[in-house]
Structure formats: structure tokens, C-alpha cells
Design an enzyme around this catalytic site. Structure first.
Site: not given
Length: 156
Positions: A23, A58-59, A81-83, A87, A89, A128
């Protein structure tokens, strides 16, 4: 007084996995390239490097747990990478991914490096992943290499 620290050089026989979230692949592909580059530059054998892909951040902890449980690897470099979006989430995924990765590392007492970006926007992630702020994938692999070396030193 003795100072003990790892070296930024592999012996060439370490089996390593790079665990990458697909993702936000525009970012994670660059992180993975940086980690692979670092591994090769510091004496790693490409035949002993596996790339493991998961759908999202998450996995990551679940598959990290499986990789460490297998005892096939000397260490794992975890990338994602969590952007932040509009929300909550982001908060849930980043917290659970971070906790899960730390838990697996401690559960198996194995070297794991954390290269999961948590950014407020895509621009910060791009910075980054190889532009203004360097490549955090390269840095995460550097950390893993030092951990592997330090573990060898501590074993005696």
C-alpha cells in the site's frame, strides 16, 4: 569502561528478509530499493536476501511473526508508509503496526528494524523515500546491519 557497538558491515552469510507493505507502493518501492542498495553496499549476498510483500501496513506484524517463527532469517527489515488521511484510520493502523512489530521482535528476540513511515501527507513521505530527507529504507537496513553485528559481538 568498555563501549560495545555494532559495525556497519555484514559478514556475507546473513540471511535477511525485507518485509514491505505494498500500500502506497510509490513510496514503499523506493524504501525497498534503498534497503536493497544498503544491503548490497555493506557486504550482503543477494542470494541470501528475500523480499516479502504484504497488502498493507496492518498486515506487517502478522507476517513478521511468521518470518521470525520460521527461524530462516537472521533479521528482518520492515518497510511501509502510512499517510494520514481525513479519518482516524491512520491512528489505528500506525499504532497497531508499531506495537505488533515491536512485540514480534521481543517475542522472538531477533533483530528487526523499523522503516515504516508515518507522515501527515504524501509530500513528507516522498521526502523520506529518497529526496530531501534521505531514504528511510536505506537507514532501516543500516540499523538492521548494526543490530546483526552487535548481536554477533554479544554472543562472543
Amino acid at each position: 569502561m568498555q563501549i560495545i557497538e555494532g559495525k556497519l558491515q555484514l559478514q556475507g552469510n546473513e540471511r535477511v528478509a525485507i518485509l514491505t507493505s505494498r500500500f502506497n507502493h510509490i513510496i514503499t518501492d523506493r524504501l525497498q530499493e534503498g534497503a536493497m542498495d544498503c544491503f548490497k553496499r555493506h557486504g550482503g549476498d543477494e542470494d541470501l536476501l528475500d523480499i516479502v510483500l504484504v497488502p498493507g501496513a496492518y498486515e506487517l506484524p502478522f507476517i513478521l511473526d511468521k518470518l521470525l517463527e520460521s527461524e530462516k532469517y537472521d533479521g528482518v527489515c520492515v518497510l511501509g508508509a502510512i499517510i494520514r488521511g481525513g479519518t482516524p484510520h491512520f491512528d489505528y493502523v500506525s499504532a497497531e503496526a508499531t506495537k505488533g512489530i515491536a512485540h514480534a521482535m521481543l517475542k522472538y528476540s531477533m533483530p528487526v528494524s523499523f522503516g515504516v513511515l508515518t507522515t501527515d501527507n504524501i509530500e513528507q513521505a516522498i521526502e523520506r523515500a529518497g529526496s530531501k530527507a534521505g531514504n528511510k529504507g536505506f537507514e532501516a537496513m543500516s540499523t538492521l546491519i548494526e543490530l546483526l553485528s552487535l548481536c554477533q559481538t554479544l554472543k562472543g
